[in-house]
Write an enzyme that holds these catalytic residues in place. Structure first.
Site, short mmCIF file in Angstrom:
data_model
loop_
_atom_site.label_atom_id
_atom_site.label_comp_id
_atom_site.label_asym_id
_atom_site.label_seq_id
_atom_site.Cartn_x
_atom_site.Cartn_y
_atom_site.Cartn_z
N ASP A 53 0.83 -1.20 0.00
CA ASP A 53 0.00 0.00 0.00
C ASP A 53 0.87 1.27 0.00
O ASP A 53 2.04 1.23 0.38
CB ASP A 53 -0.87 0.05 1.26
CG ASP A 53 -1.91 -1.06 1.31
OD1 ASP A 53 -1.94 -1.90 0.39
OD2 ASP A 53 -2.69 -1.08 2.28
N HIS A 196 3.90 -2.13 2.90
CA HIS A 196 3.82 -0.75 2.41
C HIS A 196 5.08 -0.37 1.64
O HIS A 196 6.17 -0.43 2.21
CB HIS A 196 3.62 0.21 3.58
CG HIS A 196 2.34 -0.04 4.32
ND1 HIS A 196 2.19 -1.07 5.23
CD2 HIS A 196 1.15 0.59 4.25
CE1 HIS A 196 0.95 -1.05 5.69
NE2 HIS A 196 0.30 -0.07 5.12
ZN LIG Z 1 -2.42 3.22 3.36
#
Ligand SMILES: [Zn+2]
Length: 240
Positions: A53, A196
């Site tokens: 992400d 991430h």
């Molecule tokens: Zn996020």
């Protein structure tokens, strides 16, 4: 990225409205009350889906190199604002055979936001990502994992499937010696890992923990017999 502040803020409001169930609906990955979302892949194969992400970021190409070295495909939930900042990196992700999902335009917390605001966040990211990469995302992940009223309709209008996770890496706040065992323990057929490759909209974020984690975890999981699939594949129960 997830922050407890967001959870407390949403949770407190939900409880003061004497709707404890709402706090559950907002944040629990398996709950589909506010918007339909899947949080697990097919369990018939020894497959895991890696998802990243908050990208793209300046360090995403280094991640692509690691994944490419192992021939591992992944899914990247990108923010429109980051794609506008680094469109070439977004295109590199697609060119390397990975899948792109929608993580909103500017990574807001969706709780207490209007239906219009939520729709425009998702629609703007669809447009930004499609213009930069030629790919229109079909998958959506809510920032901070927080869903809210209106998200269901926004997803429906845009043809998006919401996807949560089975294990969230906490790679933005933990050192790798904690993140690595967390992922190794979460490995299972159909697992969806959330990591991430960016830090919200931050330029030049330090994602060294994420990179070291991926380098260490991939060979260990392959030794255990797992392979990796993009979300579209792992969500399909009949794929061989
Ligand atoms: Zn996020």
């Amino acid at each position: 990225m997830i922050e407890m502040g967001a959870f407390v803020e949403c949770g407190a409001a939900a409880i003061s409205a004497s709707a404890g169930v709402l706090a559950y609906a907002v944040r629990v990955p398996s709950c589909t009350m506010l918007a339909p979302s899947v949080c697990k892949g097919a369990t018939t194969r020894a497959a895991i889906a890696l998802t990243f992400d908050d990208g793209p970021s300046e360090s995403t190409p280094e991640l692509l190199e690691i994944l490419g070295g192992y021939g591992v495909p992944a899914t990247f939930f990108q923010c429109g604002a980051n794609v506008r900042r680094l469109p070439q990196v977004a295109r590199e992700v697609v060119a390397a055979g990975h899948e792109i999902g929608n993580h909103t335009e500017t990574h807001p917390i969706l709780c207490f936001k209007s239906t219009d605001f939520i729709f425009h966040q998702l629609a703007a990211a669809e447009m930004t990502i499609e213009q930069a990469t030629g790919v229109r995302p079909r998958l959506f992940r809510a920032p901070f994992g927080v869903r809210w009223f209106g998200l269901r309709q926004a997803q429906q209008r845009l043809g998006l499937t919401g996807v949560m996770w089975t294990t969230i890496a906490l790679d933005w706040k933990w050192p790798e010696h904690r993140v690595i065992p967390r992922l190794l323990n979460g490995a299972a057929n159909g697992a969806i890992f959330c990591l991430h490759d960016g830090r919200r909209l931050q330029p030049q974020p330090d994602i060294s923990v994420t990179l070291r984690t991926v380098r260490e975890v991939l060979p260990k999981l392959m030794e255990r017999g797992f392979h990796f699939e993009r979300l579209t594949e792992i969500l399909c129960p009949t794929k061989n």
